[in-house]
Design an enzyme around this catalytic site. Sequence first.
Site, PDB file in Angstrom:
ATOM      1  N   ASN A 190       0.865  -1.173   0.075  1.00  0.00           N
ATOM      2  CA  ASN A 190      -0.004  -0.045  -0.047  1.00  0.00           C
ATOM      3  C   ASN A 190       0.999   1.133  -0.264  1.00  0.00           C
ATOM      4  O   ASN A 190       1.594   1.459   0.958  1.00  0.00           O
ATOM      5  CB  ASN A 190      -0.894   0.053   1.205  1.00  0.00           C
ATOM      6  CG  ASN A 190      -1.719   0.967   1.352  1.00  0.00           C
ATOM      7  OD1 ASN A 190      -1.715   1.967   0.289  1.00  0.00           O
ATOM      8  ND2 ASN A 190      -2.649   1.174   2.380  1.00  0.00           N
ATOM      9  N   ARG A 203      -2.637  -2.334  -3.480  1.00  0.00           N
ATOM     10  CA  ARG A 203      -3.653  -1.428  -3.106  1.00  0.00           C
ATOM     11  C   ARG A 203      -3.643  -0.506  -3.940  1.00  0.00           C
ATOM     12  O   ARG A 203      -2.851   0.583  -4.138  1.00  0.00           O
ATOM     13  CB  ARG A 203      -3.701  -1.140  -1.685  1.00  0.00           C
ATOM     14  CG  ARG A 203      -4.880  -0.220  -1.617  1.00  0.00           C
ATOM     15  CD  ARG A 203      -5.067   0.486  -0.290  1.00  0.00           C
ATOM     16  NE  ARG A 203      -6.211   1.507  -0.020  1.00  0.00           N
ATOM     17  CZ  ARG A 203      -6.147   2.696   0.520  1.00  0.00           C
ATOM     18  NH1 ARG A 203      -4.978   3.225   1.211  1.00  0.00           N
ATOM     19  NH2 ARG A 203      -7.336   3.388   0.523  1.00  0.00           N
ATOM     20  N   HIS A 244     -13.139   2.459  -0.078  1.00  0.00           N
ATOM     21  CA  HIS A 244     -13.122   1.267   1.081  1.00  0.00           C
ATOM     22  C   HIS A 244     -13.658   0.135   0.788  1.00  0.00           C
ATOM     23  O   HIS A 244     -14.119  -0.890   1.444  1.00  0.00           O
ATOM     24  CB  HIS A 244     -13.919   1.831   2.102  1.00  0.00           C
ATOM     25  CG  HIS A 244     -13.200   2.822   3.139  1.00  0.00           C
ATOM     26  ND1 HIS A 244     -14.208   3.709   4.031  1.00  0.00           N
ATOM     27  CD2 HIS A 244     -12.224   3.132   3.697  1.00  0.00           C
ATOM     28  CE1 HIS A 244     -13.362   4.655   4.626  1.00  0.00           C
ATOM     29  NE2 HIS A 244     -12.132   4.047   4.316  1.00  0.00           N
ATOM     30  N   ARG A 275     -12.713  14.978   8.102  1.00  0.00           N
ATOM     31  CA  ARG A 275     -13.594  15.265   6.781  1.00  0.00           C
ATOM     32  C   ARG A 275     -14.766  15.528   6.951  1.00  0.00           C
ATOM     33  O   ARG A 275     -15.525  14.802   8.011  1.00  0.00           O
ATOM     34  CB  ARG A 275     -13.581  13.875   5.793  1.00  0.00           C
ATOM     35  CG  ARG A 275     -12.004  14.162   5.046  1.00  0.00           C
ATOM     36  CD  ARG A 275     -12.091  12.844   4.115  1.00  0.00           C
ATOM     37  NE  ARG A 275     -10.651  11.918   4.218  1.00  0.00           N
ATOM     38  CZ  ARG A 275     -10.800  10.554   4.024  1.00  0.00           C
ATOM     39  NH1 ARG A 275     -11.775   9.846   3.639  1.00  0.00           N
ATOM     40  NH2 ARG A 275      -9.654  10.041   4.054  1.00  0.00           N
ATOM     41  N   ASP A 304      -9.325  12.116  16.701  1.00  0.00           N
ATOM     42  CA  ASP A 304      -9.207  10.605  17.202  1.00  0.00           C
ATOM     43  C   ASP A 304     -10.213  10.402  18.405  1.00  0.00           C
ATOM     44  O   ASP A 304     -10.495  11.033  19.454  1.00  0.00           O
ATOM     45  CB  ASP A 304      -7.878  10.604  17.990  1.00  0.00           C
ATOM     46  CG  ASP A 304      -7.551   9.042  18.349  1.00  0.00           C
ATOM     47  OD1 ASP A 304      -6.330   8.456  17.760  1.00  0.00           O
ATOM     48  OD2 ASP A 304      -8.253   8.559  19.279  1.00  0.00           O
ATOM     49  N   GLY A 348     -11.446   0.859  13.001  1.00  0.00           N
ATOM     50  CA  GLY A 348     -10.978   1.256  14.117  1.00  0.00           C
ATOM     51  C   GLY A 348     -11.988   1.799  15.413  1.00  0.00           C
ATOM     52  O   GLY A 348     -12.104   1.159  16.279  1.00  0.00           O
ATOM     53  N   ILE A 349     -12.917   2.460  14.762  1.00  0.00           N
ATOM     54  CA  ILE A 349     -14.048   2.970  15.752  1.00  0.00           C
ATOM     55  C   ILE A 349     -15.239   1.871  15.935  1.00  0.00           C
ATOM     56  O   ILE A 349     -15.653   1.516  16.816  1.00  0.00           O
ATOM     57  CB  ILE A 349     -14.777   4.219  15.178  1.00  0.00           C
ATOM     58  CG1 ILE A 349     -13.752   5.458  15.125  1.00  0.00           C
ATOM     59  CG2 ILE A 349     -16.050   4.778  15.945  1.00  0.00           C
ATOM     60  CD1 ILE A 349     -14.090   6.765  14.604  1.00  0.00           C
ATOM     61  N   ASN A 394     -13.993  -1.007  17.785  1.00  0.00           N
ATOM     62  CA  ASN A 394     -13.692  -0.664  19.478  1.00  0.00           C
ATOM     63  C   ASN A 394     -14.418   0.097  20.216  1.00  0.00           C
ATOM     64  O   ASN A 394     -14.103  -0.078  21.377  1.00  0.00           O
ATOM     65  CB  ASN A 394     -11.850  -0.134  19.328  1.00  0.00           C
ATOM     66  CG  ASN A 394     -11.024  -1.039  18.780  1.00  0.00           C
ATOM     67  OD1 ASN A 394     -11.002  -1.948  19.317  1.00  0.00           O
ATOM     68  ND2 ASN A 394     -10.370  -0.737  17.702  1.00  0.00           N
ATOM     69  N   GLU A 416      -8.129  -5.824   5.389  1.00  0.00           N
ATOM     70  CA  GLU A 416      -7.734  -5.746   3.806  1.00  0.00           C
ATOM     71  C   GLU A 416      -6.485  -6.001   3.374  1.00  0.00           C
ATOM     72  O   GLU A 416      -6.734  -6.599   1.963  1.00  0.00           O
ATOM     73  CB  GLU A 416      -7.860  -4.020   3.411  1.00  0.00           C
ATOM     74  CG  GLU A 416      -8.910  -3.176   4.111  1.00  0.00           C
ATOM     75  CD  GLU A 416      -8.950  -1.704   4.315  1.00  0.00           C
ATOM     76  OE1 GLU A 416      -8.521  -1.488   5.309  1.00  0.00           O
ATOM     77  OE2 GLU A 416      -9.154  -1.068   3.208  1.00  0.00           O
TER      78      GLU A 416
HETATM   79  P1  ADP Z   1      -7.291   3.947   9.554  1.00  0.00           P
HETATM   80  O1  ADP Z   1      -8.632   4.450   8.707  1.00  0.00           O
HETATM   81  O2  ADP Z   1      -6.283   5.039   9.459  1.00  0.00           O
HETATM   82  O3  ADP Z   1      -6.762   2.542   9.361  1.00  0.00           O
HETATM   83  P2  ADP Z   1      -8.371   2.867  12.112  1.00  0.00           P
HETATM   84  O4  ADP Z   1      -9.407   1.903  11.320  1.00  0.00           O
HETATM   85  O5  ADP Z   1      -7.306   2.471  12.821  1.00  0.00           O
HETATM   86  O6  ADP Z   1      -7.900   3.981  10.904  1.00  0.00           O
HETATM   87  O7  ADP Z   1      -9.281   3.806  13.092  1.00  0.00           O
HETATM   88  C1  ADP Z   1      -8.730   4.818  13.741  1.00  0.00           C
HETATM   89  C2  ADP Z   1      -9.893   5.334  14.582  1.00  0.00           C
HETATM   90  O8  ADP Z   1     -10.187   4.377  15.559  1.00  0.00           O
HETATM   91  C3  ADP Z   1      -9.522   6.389  15.508  1.00  0.00           C
HETATM   92  O9  ADP Z   1     -10.539   7.491  15.675  1.00  0.00           O
HETATM   93  C4  ADP Z   1      -9.282   5.820  16.832  1.00  0.00           C
HETATM   94  O10 ADP Z   1      -9.616   6.845  17.840  1.00  0.00           O
HETATM   95  C5  ADP Z   1     -10.241   4.885  16.797  1.00  0.00           C
HETATM   96  N1  ADP Z   1      -9.962   3.900  17.813  1.00  0.00           N
HETATM   97  C6  ADP Z   1      -9.159   3.025  17.953  1.00  0.00           C
HETATM   98  N2  ADP Z   1      -9.320   2.344  19.219  1.00  0.00           N
HETATM   99  C7  ADP Z   1     -10.367   2.619  19.743  1.00  0.00           C
HETATM  100  C8  ADP Z   1     -10.996   2.489  21.248  1.00  0.00           C
HETATM  101  N3  ADP Z   1     -10.394   1.649  21.803  1.00  0.00           N
HETATM  102  N4  ADP Z   1     -12.197   3.238  21.249  1.00  0.00           N
HETATM  103  C9  ADP Z   1     -12.667   4.160  20.412  1.00  0.00           C
HETATM  104  N5  ADP Z   1     -12.075   4.684  19.277  1.00  0.00           N
HETATM  105  C10 ADP Z   1     -11.014   3.667  19.015  1.00  0.00           C
END
Ligand code: ADP
Length: 402
Positions: free
Chosen positions: A20, A94, A183, A244, A286, A334-335, A338, A389
Amino acid sequence: MKTPPPQDVAPATECVVVINCGSSSLKVAVLAARDGRMLLKALAERLGTPDATVAWESGGERGGIPLPGGGHREALQAVADRMENLRPLAVGHRVVHGGEEFSGSVLIDDKVLDAVRRCVPLAPLHNPANLAGIQTARELFPALPQVAVFDTAFHQTLPRAAYLYAVPYDFYADLKVRRYGFHGTSHHYVSLEAARLLGRDPGATSLVTMHLGNGCSACAVRDGRSVDCTMGMTPVEGLVMGTRSGDVDPGLHQYIHDRTGRSLDEITSLLNSQSGLLGLSGLSNDMRTLAEAAASGHGRAALAIEVFCYRLAKAVCGLTAALDRLDALVFTGGIGENSAPVRARAAAHWRVLGVRLDEAANAAHGANTGGVISAPDSRVACLIVPTNEELMIARETLRLVS
Ligand code: ADP
């Protein structure tokens, strides 16, 4: 007399190299061809500057070196130097934008490269970097087949009602102005895994998948095909994201220009890199930082999360117009993987769909443990499916070279 083969040399592990490539960065993942296991992961950053570095992780061990002035070639060479005892079969890339040229992954040849070049005006930052990655890999691994996997390809099945903007048709005919979506590799992977989790045939499953990372998008998947998505001509359309804005009134540009004198370029940059969660909160892009700040009384962090969840929920309801039935809502990124509070908050807006989360399951599942988080009496299943991915690109690469 024949010399017996050496007993202590393990045969090299067959693998796929996934690349990538960004303009000043390079992410490499090396996955075992047999089972998709991650064998080596590397990230090179600040390439082309005196501060260039490459860092890697393999078998639980981490390492890294400075690479002052190094570019993509030096970075990929540094990663290749870590691949002793690995036998790459192919390289998967990618590629962000395939325009209307590609509706699936392809083996790279000169014609494919020309077509990727034709898509550069649609992704002026990303496609040139992806092309540089392909060029570098071709130089370093001249004997290996190379495959391009496009972020846009999965969405090429959108019907025209979903991909056309209501602007003069000539913009589409002459300039390819339309919705493409991004995506796609993640939505595709997650939709297949979700069908597996539900015990259903992917070809007979209706889903909305939500990729919520720094960039965020949602996708309606009907019978295994993308039929609508929230990102459009560029990745700034749709949901609220880290920096964004997502959807805004197209009249906003004129108004901001008139009131502040900002140029078109400045407004575009504002909507891409100073908006979203960052712009609303004034604190961070974040979600973790915002969740902590909101918990300790930061009003605008709470506001940013509130807007993020509402807009997500509303967009998902819109996407259901593209489906005959809704089997599941799927969280990833990530969001999505998690943040239990974000999932709960979005789900609270889906009562009209009959969605009910199981609080304990929502709290228990996460990035390492995807699973069902809806209550047994929920009319629609809700799932967490960790995205992968790299694995999807490796699978596509092997499919095309075998
Ligand atoms: P990318 O799109 O760059 O691959 P990610 O999929 O890693 O990014 O997502 C990043 C987001 O996920 C950030 O906003 C980060 O705060 C959020 N994130 C990661 N872990 C947690 C968590 N435990 N609780 C809430 N948000 C999280």
